[in-house]
Design a protein around this motif. Sequence first.
Motif, PDB file in Angstrom:
ATOM      1  N   UNK A  29      25.937  80.243 -50.566  1.00 50.15           N
ATOM      2  CA  UNK A  29      24.962  80.522 -49.511  1.00 50.15           C
ATOM      3  C   UNK A  29      23.527  80.455 -50.017  1.00 50.15           C
ATOM      4  N   UNK A  30      23.322  80.667 -51.307  1.00 47.99           N
ATOM      5  CA  UNK A  30      21.969  80.713 -51.870  1.00 47.99           C
ATOM      6  C   UNK A  30      21.500  79.361 -52.401  1.00 47.99           C
ATOM      7  N   UNK A  31      22.300  78.318 -52.250  1.00 41.54           N
ATOM      8  CA  UNK A  31      21.934  76.992 -52.770  1.00 41.54           C
ATOM      9  C   UNK A  31      20.621  76.509 -52.149  1.00 41.54           C
ATOM     10  N   UNK A  32      19.637  76.120 -52.968  1.00 41.30           N
ATOM     11  CA  UNK A  32      18.339  75.718 -52.436  1.00 41.30           C
ATOM     12  C   UNK A  32      18.213  74.212 -52.185  1.00 41.30           C
ATOM     13  N   UNK A  33      19.296  73.458 -52.377  1.00 43.63           N
ATOM     14  CA  UNK A  33      19.229  71.994 -52.265  1.00 43.63           C
ATOM     15  C   UNK A  33      18.775  71.584 -50.868  1.00 43.63           C
ATOM     16  N   UNK A  34      17.870  70.613 -50.805  1.00 48.42           N
ATOM     17  CA  UNK A  34      17.294  70.177 -49.533  1.00 48.42           C
ATOM     18  C   UNK A  34      18.339  69.491 -48.653  1.00 48.42           C
ATOM     19  N   UNK A  35      18.088  69.490 -47.359  1.00 46.09           N
ATOM     20  CA  UNK A  35      19.011  68.860 -46.409  1.00 46.09           C
ATOM     21  C   UNK A  35      19.076  67.354 -46.613  1.00 46.09           C
ATOM     22  N   UNK A  36      17.990  66.766 -47.146  1.00 43.56           N
ATOM     23  CA  UNK A  36      17.977  65.317 -47.394  1.00 43.56           C
ATOM     24  C   UNK A  36      18.941  64.926 -48.504  1.00 43.56           C
ATOM     25  N   UNK A  37      19.171  65.826 -49.461  1.00 39.81           N
ATOM     26  CA  UNK A  37      20.032  65.505 -50.592  1.00 39.81           C
ATOM     27  C   UNK A  37      21.434  66.096 -50.474  1.00 39.81           C
ATOM     28  N   UNK A  38      21.551  67.220 -49.814  1.00 42.76           N
ATOM     29  CA  UNK A  38      22.840  67.926 -49.765  1.00 42.76           C
ATOM     30  C   UNK A  38      23.911  67.061 -49.103  1.00 42.76           C
ATOM     31  N   UNK A  39      25.034  66.910 -49.789  1.00 40.68           N
ATOM     32  CA  UNK A  39      26.161  66.175 -49.236  1.00 40.68           C
ATOM     33  C   UNK A  39      26.096  64.674 -49.379  1.00 40.68           C
ATOM     34  N   UNK A  40      25.005  64.154 -49.904  1.00 40.40           N
ATOM     35  CA  UNK A  40      24.848  62.700 -50.039  1.00 40.40           C
ATOM     36  C   UNK A  40      25.142  62.263 -51.473  1.00 40.40           C
ATOM     37  N   UNK A  41      25.527  61.004 -51.628  1.00 38.57           N
ATOM     38  CA  UNK A  41      25.799  60.483 -52.969  1.00 38.57           C
ATOM     39  C   UNK A  41      24.587  59.702 -53.467  1.00 38.57           C
ATOM     40  N   UNK A  42      23.454  60.375 -53.532  1.00 45.01           N
ATOM     41  CA  UNK A  42      22.220  59.734 -53.962  1.00 45.01           C
ATOM     42  C   UNK A  42      21.921  60.087 -55.414  1.00 45.01           C
ATOM     43  N   UNK A  43      21.089  59.259 -56.049  1.00 43.82           N
ATOM     44  CA  UNK A  43      20.668  59.483 -57.433  1.00 43.82           C
ATOM     45  C   UNK A  43      19.146  59.462 -57.469  1.00 43.82           C
ATOM     46  N   UNK A  44      18.569  60.448 -58.156  1.00 44.97           N
ATOM     47  CA  UNK A  44      17.123  60.508 -58.341  1.00 44.97           C
ATOM     48  C   UNK A  44      16.815  60.747 -59.810  1.00 44.97           C
ATOM     49  N   UNK A  45      15.828  60.036 -60.322  1.00 42.43           N
ATOM     50  CA  UNK A  45      15.275  60.329 -61.639  1.00 42.43           C
ATOM     51  C   UNK A  45      13.923  60.974 -61.376  1.00 42.43           C
ATOM     52  N   UNK A  46      13.788  62.259 -61.674  1.00 45.24           N
ATOM     53  CA  UNK A  46      12.682  63.078 -61.164  1.00 45.24           C
ATOM     54  C   UNK A  46      12.695  62.937 -59.639  1.00 45.24           C
ATOM     55  N   UNK A  47      11.628  62.489 -59.034  1.00 46.53           N
ATOM     56  CA  UNK A  47      11.634  62.347 -57.566  1.00 46.53           C
ATOM     57  C   UNK A  47      11.808  60.902 -57.141  1.00 46.53           C
ATOM     58  N   UNK A  48      12.145  60.034 -58.081  1.00 49.06           N
ATOM     59  CA  UNK A  48      12.251  58.608 -57.782  1.00 49.06           C
ATOM     60  C   UNK A  48      13.689  58.217 -57.460  1.00 49.06           C
ATOM     61  N   UNK A  49      13.953  57.627 -56.270  1.00 50.49           N
ATOM     62  CA  UNK A  49      15.312  57.172 -55.948  1.00 50.49           C
ATOM     63  C   UNK A  49      15.750  56.091 -56.926  1.00 50.49           C
ATOM     64  N   UNK A  50      17.004  56.150 -57.340  1.00 48.95           N
ATOM     65  CA  UNK A  50      17.540  55.197 -58.307  1.00 48.95           C
ATOM     66  C   UNK A  50      18.534  54.272 -57.620  1.00 48.95           C
ATOM     67  N   UNK A  51      18.260  52.982 -57.678  1.00 48.63           N
ATOM     68  CA  UNK A  51      19.161  51.973 -57.126  1.00 48.63           C
ATOM     69  C   UNK A  51      19.952  51.276 -58.223  1.00 48.63           C
ATOM     70  N   UNK A  52      19.313  51.083 -59.387  1.00 48.61           N
ATOM     71  CA  UNK A  52      19.971  50.457 -60.521  1.00 48.61           C
ATOM     72  C   UNK A  52      19.696  51.301 -61.770  1.00 48.61           C
ATOM     73  N   UNK A  53      20.649  51.354 -62.720  1.00 52.91           N
ATOM     74  CA  UNK A  53      20.507  52.233 -63.885  1.00 52.91           C
ATOM     75  C   UNK A  53      19.233  52.029 -64.694  1.00 52.91           C
TER      76      UNK A  53
END
Length: 330
Positions: A29-53
């Motif tokens: 219940x205390x998880x602070x993860x944003x709604x934009x990221x929660x439940x998604x299979x996204x990758x970020x390096x710092x705040x930058x979206x990652x498409x390729x390694x």
Amino acid sequence: MTLAKGCVLCNQGAKMVLFVTGRCHRSCWYCPLSSERKGTDTVFANERPVDIPSQIIEEAENMSALGTGITGGEPLLCLDKVTAYCRLLKEHFGPEHQIHLYTAKAPTHTELAEMQGLVDEIRLHPPHECWDTILETDFIRSARLAKEMGFDIGIEVPSLPGLEHLVPALQYLDFLNINELEWGETNAYAMRERGFELADELHNAIDGAIGWAEELCRHDKVHWCSSAFKDSVQLRERLKRIAENTARPFDEITPDGTVVYGVFEPESGKTAEIAHFLEERFEADSFAIFTDRIETAWWLLEKHADEMAGEKYVIERYPNGGMIVERTPL
């Protein structure tokens, strides 16, 4: 008190944050993860979206990273991805590139074996409901096993009532980190439901969080990480490292690690005429020309504002094309 190795680098702003998935097998219940990221299979390096390694290496180089912190969601739900990224980082920067990983699972022997030589430090997150029986959980079994296999091992949890129940676990750990409980958009309802309130109007810290951690913080292995410290020191130092590597000659780097520059949008919508004016009078590295605007030193734009018809404003933003903090018309 001795800080975990990962924390030492975080305090220097030298750790890249690698977010590998927003999926998680728990629903704290205390998880602070944003709604934009929660439940998604996204990758970020710092705040930058990652498409390729390769973008992970690029972001790490942008900030001269000395290490990486892997987080989520639950990273171990994507263990193949985690090990691939860790291998990429270790091969590029060398084995001294320190990697720590957060997990709300109790890693099995198989999972730990896959991470050996790739992850240096594991930070377990036992959920709040099991703190009072911590020695009976798989987290202690996993901690002991990880230690035997050469990992630095610790627990990292938010400050909640009942932290004192974790004292018996300290004998099996290298460290225990307590993060000041924070109010977020996705946990706000749960916070209100439990009667929690903000400590002040400037930060997201919850009133009373320091008191809940008081007893546990008397132990040498325990480290308290405040909400204000994360915002004012860790983030700022990381931004400064990125800014120093990526700022253009005319960008002004602020003490907070943001960059400031001027923007001119010609009234005619054409930049060619203004570009010629600038090229005749100023060094080539003192401005950048785009199809719809010209970016230059804010003070240079301010000085010549009356000579150019169009919209003029000053931008302050996170470095390397990051989030805009403020836009000020001239």
